[in-house]
Structures are given as C-alpha cells and as structure tokens.
Design an enzyme around this catalytic site. Sequence first.
Site, PDB file in Angstrom:
ATOM      1  CG  ASN A 245     -24.134  78.840  25.771  1.00  0.00           C
ATOM      2  OD1 ASN A 245     -24.167  79.254  26.922  1.00  0.00           O
ATOM      3  ND2 ASN A 245     -23.019  78.414  25.209  1.00  0.00           N
TER       4      ASN A 245
ATOM      5  CB  CYS B 292     -27.211  81.081  20.557  1.00  0.00           C
ATOM      6  SG  CYS B 292     -26.057  80.510  19.317  1.00  0.00           S
TER       7      CYS B 292
ATOM      8  CD  GLU C 143     -26.989  85.583  21.549  1.00  0.00           C
ATOM      9  OE1 GLU C 143     -26.984  84.355  21.800  1.00  0.00           O
ATOM     10  OE2 GLU C 143     -25.961  86.193  21.197  1.00  0.00           O
TER      11      GLU C 143
END
Length: 161
Positions: free
Chosen positions: A62, A73, A75
Amino acid sequence: MQKQELTFQYEVFESSKDLSPGDKALLDRAKEATGLAYAPYSKFHVGAAARLVTGELVVGSNQENASFPVGICAERVLLSALSSLYPETAIETMAITYKSKTHPGGHPVAPCGICRQSLSEFENRMQKSFRIILGGENGKIFIIPEAGMLLPLAFTSDDLK
Ligand code: THU
C-alpha cells in the site's frame, strides 16, 4: 417471490506451517512486501504477492498520501505493476497479508471493497479465476478458491453491454 441464497466455501488453516510449500513461499513474499509499504498515516503495512500462470512473481504494497483518498491498496498496486511488467498474463494465486505495530493481530486481512471490484475485473478480463491466500501477522490463514467469490452479484462489463 423467491428467495435466493449465495454461499461459498473457503479453506481455513491453523497456521502458515500447514500450507503447501508453494503457498507458504508466496505468503512469505507478501510478508516481505509489507516492508515496501508507504503507510505513515495508517501504520498498517499491507503486502501482496501474486504467482502468475507463467510462474513469475509480482508484489505490491500500500502507498498512502497526505491527501488520504489518493492512497492505493497493496492489491491494486500489484495489479498495476503486473499490467506493466507482464501484460495480459493471468494470475494463478495471490497472497495478501499485513504488518502493523499499532494494530497487531492474527486475523487474516480482508481486501477492501474497491480492491474486490478490481480483483474481480482482473479475473473477468483474463477469463481465468485465481486463488487468494489471506493471512495476518500470525494465526489462521484463509484460502478463497476464486477472487470473485468475495464480491457476489458484482457489477461487471456485462452490465455495460
Ligand atoms: N489496505 C490495503 O492495502 N489492502 C487491504 O486489503 C486493506 C487495506 C490499506 C489501505 C490503507 O493504506 C491501509 O491499508 C489502512 O486502511
């Protein structure tokens, strides 16, 4: 009127020691990636690691911002890196975990709603689902068989046809 029910099953492991060697190695890479996080505001360092269908590994962490909504984030940092480094390559498994001195804990991290939407879009785009390994600083590990299961009744490109 009918009632519909949506359920999904996932695996729960008591500790990362119970994972297969490949899954444990991927979770370890995600743990390492927490060290690349820029999270001076939340002090919640998230790391994600994906094993691609080609066997390559890509990581993300992040990246926050003084203007809070600008932060990204782990991901989605990973998905962006992947699209640049290995365009049009599907993911086989993604591991996500975190480290935090201020919020230590053994519960597996859960991807936020925006990330669930991005993960689901990636599966649809590649026409290939991928597994997600969710871990905390220690303790139980969850394995979700398909990322899209975390976002039932998702809004997808089909809705725009
Ligand atoms: N965060 C992630 O990077 N991934 C998740 O799955 C949950 C939350 C980040 C966003 C923010 O930088 C910090 O964790 C606290 O919300």
